[in-house]
Design an enzyme around this catalytic site. Sequence first.
Site, PDB file in Angstrom:
ATOM      1  N   ASN A  68      35.800  66.156  11.689  1.00 41.06           N
ATOM      2  CA  ASN A  68      35.154  65.396  10.619  1.00 41.06           C
ATOM      3  C   ASN A  68      34.637  64.084  11.198  1.00 41.06           C
ATOM      4  O   ASN A  68      35.423  63.188  11.508  1.00 41.06           O
ATOM      5  CB  ASN A  68      36.151  65.133   9.485  1.00 41.06           C
ATOM      6  CG  ASN A  68      35.535  64.352   8.341  1.00 41.06           C
ATOM      7  OD1 ASN A  68      34.320  64.201   8.255  1.00 41.06           O
ATOM      8  ND2 ASN A  68      36.380  63.853   7.456  1.00 41.06           N
TER       9      ASN A  68
ATOM     10  N   SER B 142      45.938  62.094  12.488  1.00 38.89           N
ATOM     11  CA  SER B 142      46.247  61.546  13.811  1.00 38.89           C
ATOM     12  C   SER B 142      46.547  62.640  14.833  1.00 38.89           C
ATOM     13  O   SER B 142      47.416  62.487  15.695  1.00 38.89           O
ATOM     14  CB  SER B 142      47.413  60.555  13.722  1.00 38.89           C
ATOM     15  OG  SER B 142      47.080  59.458  12.889  1.00 38.89           O
TER      16      SER B 142
ATOM     17  N   GLY C 275      44.193  58.422  10.352  1.00 43.92           N
ATOM     18  CA  GLY C 275      43.673  57.328  11.155  1.00 43.92           C
ATOM     19  C   GLY C 275      44.669  56.235  11.467  1.00 43.92           C
ATOM     20  O   GLY C 275      44.288  55.146  11.886  1.00 43.92           O
TER      21      GLY C 275
ATOM     22  N   LYS D 240      32.938  61.870   9.675  1.00 43.88           N
ATOM     23  CA  LYS D 240      32.891  60.851   8.630  1.00 43.88           C
ATOM     24  C   LYS D 240      31.529  60.125   8.656  1.00 43.88           C
ATOM     25  O   LYS D 240      30.518  60.744   8.962  1.00 43.88           O
ATOM     26  CB  LYS D 240      34.086  59.901   8.761  1.00 43.88           C
ATOM     27  CG  LYS D 240      35.422  60.647   8.746  1.00 43.88           C
ATOM     28  CD  LYS D 240      36.607  59.739   8.638  1.00 43.88           C
ATOM     29  CE  LYS D 240      37.879  60.572   8.614  1.00 43.88           C
ATOM     30  NZ  LYS D 240      39.089  59.732   8.431  1.00 43.88           N
TER      31      LYS D 240
ATOM     32  N   GLU E 206      39.711  59.964   1.256  1.00 47.34           N
ATOM     33  CA  GLU E 206      38.873  58.756   1.209  1.00 47.34           C
ATOM     34  C   GLU E 206      37.962  58.784  -0.012  1.00 47.34           C
ATOM     35  O   GLU E 206      37.649  57.740  -0.584  1.00 47.34           O
ATOM     36  CB  GLU E 206      38.076  58.634   2.504  1.00 47.34           C
ATOM     37  CG  GLU E 206      38.952  58.283   3.692  1.00 47.34           C
ATOM     38  CD  GLU E 206      38.343  58.635   5.034  1.00 47.34           C
ATOM     39  OE1 GLU E 206      39.031  58.424   6.032  1.00 47.34           O
ATOM     40  OE2 GLU E 206      37.195  59.118   5.075  1.00 47.34           O
TER      41      GLU E 206
ATOM     42  N   HIS F 198      38.368  65.044   0.076  1.00 47.15           N
ATOM     43  CA  HIS F 198      38.961  64.196   1.104  1.00 47.15           C
ATOM     44  C   HIS F 198      39.604  62.973   0.463  1.00 47.15           C
ATOM     45  O   HIS F 198      39.106  62.428  -0.520  1.00 47.15           O
ATOM     46  CB  HIS F 198      37.875  63.768   2.094  1.00 47.15           C
ATOM     47  CG  HIS F 198      38.398  63.111   3.322  1.00 47.15           C
ATOM     48  ND1 HIS F 198      38.875  61.817   3.315  1.00 47.15           N
ATOM     49  CD2 HIS F 198      38.533  63.549   4.589  1.00 47.15           C
ATOM     50  CE1 HIS F 198      39.278  61.495   4.531  1.00 47.15           C
ATOM     51  NE2 HIS F 198      39.081  62.532   5.317  1.00 47.15           N
TER      52      HIS F 198
ATOM     53  N   GLU G 240      47.046  67.250   4.850  1.00 46.76           N
ATOM     54  CA  GLU G 240      46.930  66.001   5.596  1.00 46.76           C
ATOM     55  C   GLU G 240      47.539  64.881   4.784  1.00 46.76           C
ATOM     56  O   GLU G 240      46.954  64.408   3.812  1.00 46.76           O
ATOM     57  CB  GLU G 240      45.482  65.667   5.920  1.00 46.76           C
ATOM     58  CG  GLU G 240      45.364  64.432   6.789  1.00 46.76           C
ATOM     59  CD  GLU G 240      43.926  64.160   7.184  1.00 46.76           C
ATOM     60  OE1 GLU G 240      43.041  64.297   6.321  1.00 46.76           O
ATOM     61  OE2 GLU G 240      43.705  63.827   8.346  1.00 46.76           O
TER      62      GLU G 240
END
Length: 264
Positions: A11, A218, A178, A13, A97, A95, A172
């Site tokens: 991904n 990660s 991250g 992003k 985010e 996702h 996830e």
Amino acid sequence: MSSRKFFVGGNFKMNGSRASLSAIIEGLNKADLDSNVEIVIAPPAVYLGFTKEKVRQEIEVAAQNMFDKPSGAYTGEIAADQLKDIGIGWVILGHSERRTILGESDEVESHTKWNFTDIVCSLQDCICFTRRPQRENLDERESDKTLAVVTKQLEAVDKKIHNWENTVIAYEPIWAIGTGKAAVPEQAQEVHSAIRKWLAGKIGQEKANSVRIIYGGSVNAQNCREFASCPDVDGFLVGGASLKPEFHNIVSRTSKKTFHLRLG
């Protein structure tokens, strides 16, 4: 031995330009990638066509989002048929985010997936690649609420998905995105096993055994091999590392040919 093909997704992003993506694509095109690993990369929407045209044929390209309507006055959104029209058969949905920054809810996510999955069933060449039907923050992990959170998310999605076999499920934890703080393999295996058990209760054990459940958060070239050795970890969703040559190493170090994976 399961027939589940190991999966590594990247991904990108909101990162990249034509120049930087060209370098990434050139690296992938030249890399000695194992055919036993399915690779899907997700560039920003403005570079979908560019990436699809440039990347080697065996690497699939995914969109990072999709709207649940076929057309209309929805400024800035992308429809499933539009993705299909430029040869895109994968999409990342839900996702974290988009949840935390744009306020997407479980209901919006599952409704979106229902539409695309419906199209998947009729197209055959399109597969829904879901990122976040499972979400969990650090407090929930540390208070042992993980499986309850995951099950709640899956139940919401299940109301709209009619073919789980055409879906790649990604687990996830929010706290691992991250941050450099990955779950330990035992934690990932526990959750993945619970997801497969939940699926078996919905669609039967045989079908559940065919669904790929991948881990994200990660993932890097140093820890990927240990995660890949877990029987219910069928691949990865890679964030920052997918923008680096390290991505090739993750693919090569987690191939089923290397591990003779023990999935069953």
